[in-house]
Write a protein that holds these residues in place. Structure first.
Motif, short mmCIF file in Angstrom:
data_model
loop_
_atom_site.label_atom_id
_atom_site.label_comp_id
_atom_site.label_asym_id
_atom_site.label_seq_id
_atom_site.Cartn_x
_atom_site.Cartn_y
_atom_site.Cartn_z
N SER A 150 4.48 8.90 7.40
CA SER A 150 3.42 8.63 6.43
C SER A 150 3.20 7.13 6.27
CB SER A 150 3.76 9.27 5.09
OG SER A 150 2.73 9.03 4.15
N ILE B 131 0.82 -1.22 0.00
CA ILE B 131 0.00 0.00 0.00
C ILE B 131 0.86 1.27 0.00
CG2 ILE B 131 -1.82 -1.22 1.26
CD1 ILE B 131 -1.06 0.28 3.76
N LEU B 132 2.19 1.09 0.03
CA LEU B 132 3.07 2.25 0.13
C LEU B 132 3.68 2.61 -1.22
CD1 LEU B 132 5.09 1.25 3.34
CD2 LEU B 132 3.00 2.62 3.21
N SER C 273 1.57 5.67 9.38
CA SER C 273 0.16 6.08 9.44
C SER C 273 -0.70 5.22 8.51
CB SER C 273 0.02 7.55 9.06
OG SER C 273 -1.33 7.95 9.05
N LYS C 274 -0.21 4.97 7.30
CA LYS C 274 -0.97 4.16 6.34
C LYS C 274 -1.13 2.72 6.83
CE LYS C 274 0.25 6.86 2.24
NZ LYS C 274 1.03 6.92 0.99
N ASN D 15 -3.56 2.63 9.82
CA ASN D 15 -4.94 2.79 9.35
C ASN D 15 -5.45 1.54 8.68
OD1 ASN D 15 -5.27 5.42 10.28
ND2 ASN D 15 -4.49 6.35 8.40
N SER D 16 -4.53 0.73 8.13
CA SER D 16 -4.96 -0.50 7.48
C SER D 16 -5.44 -1.53 8.48
CB SER D 16 -3.80 -1.10 6.65
OG SER D 16 -2.81 -1.68 7.49
#
Length: 220
Positions: A209, A163-164, A212-213, A216-217
């Motif tokens: 960042s 997702i990055l 955080s991603k 949140n996942s």
């Protein structure tokens, strides 16, 4: 339930998460009042779940040893194993909403460091990705505002790296390899910046960042 002899248990992909609750955010929890009697309550080892709650060993620090004799909300001392002037190892039962979360979710465990001090409640846990997701959501439902920190085990899963963006993934992978997320930490953001020949501020931005991603996942 899995046991150490189960093939499924050996194949579980265990990850690490640390949840921090400030005293302000946790003021409505029954364990909040413990800060009035103990300067530090530290989880040592789990004994097992009983009807009244989680039976475990704790290290407690205090200014007045009379705190060991008081019946506290969500915390009962069963036995004092050893004691010094301002500290003791005790066998205790912990109940209340936080231990209840872990009694309801499989494949997740409290690990060191898990403690309540004068500033915050820190819960360190290991478990499967799905179990950590459930715990995270349960804590958010319970107190709302929590701080989530992930260990290297949680950050390097391929399902999360996908997702990055490429630059964030490169910085994160370098940080993991250099031991930035090890306990204790083996490098600084400045060290990572030197290896990648970028600014420290860029490293900080990419890591924040990426974290955080990934955090949140964990939200379903």
């Amino acid at each position: 339930m899995y046991t150490s002899s189960d093939d499924g248990f050996r194949n579980l992909d265990l990850r690490y998460m640390q949840i921090e609750i400030t005293m302000e955010a946790g003021r409505d929890l029954p364990g909040y009042v413990l800060q009035n009697f103990f300067t530090n309550c530290e989880f040592v080892s789990k004994i097992g779940w009983i009807d009244k709650g989680l039976e475990c060993y704790l290290k407690v620090d205090f200014d007045d040893e009379g705190a060991l004799e008081i019946e506290h909300p969500s915390f009962t001392v069963l036995e004092v194993i050893s004691k010094s002037e301002n500290s003791a190892i005790v066998r205790a039962i912990m109940d209340g909403p936080v231990p209840h979360i872990f009694s309801q979710i499989e494949n997740v465990w409290w690990v060191h460091p898990t403690r309540l001090d004068m500033n915050k409640f820190t819960v360190s846990i290991r478990g499967t990705t799905e179990a950590l997701r459930q715990v995270r959501n349960a804590f958010k439902d319970l107190v709302g505002n929590v701080t989530i920190k992930l260990g290297a085990e949680s950050l390097q899963g391929p399902e999360f790296k996908s997702i990055l963006p490429q630059k964030q993934r490169l910085v994160l992978e370098t940080a993991i390899e250099m031991g930035y997320y090890s306990r204790p930490r083996r490098c600084t953001q400045r060290d990572i910046a030197k290896v990648l020949d970028i600014k420290q501020a860029t490293v900080s931005e990419h890591l924040q960042s990426a974290e955080s991603k990934i955090i949140n996942s964990f939200q379903s």
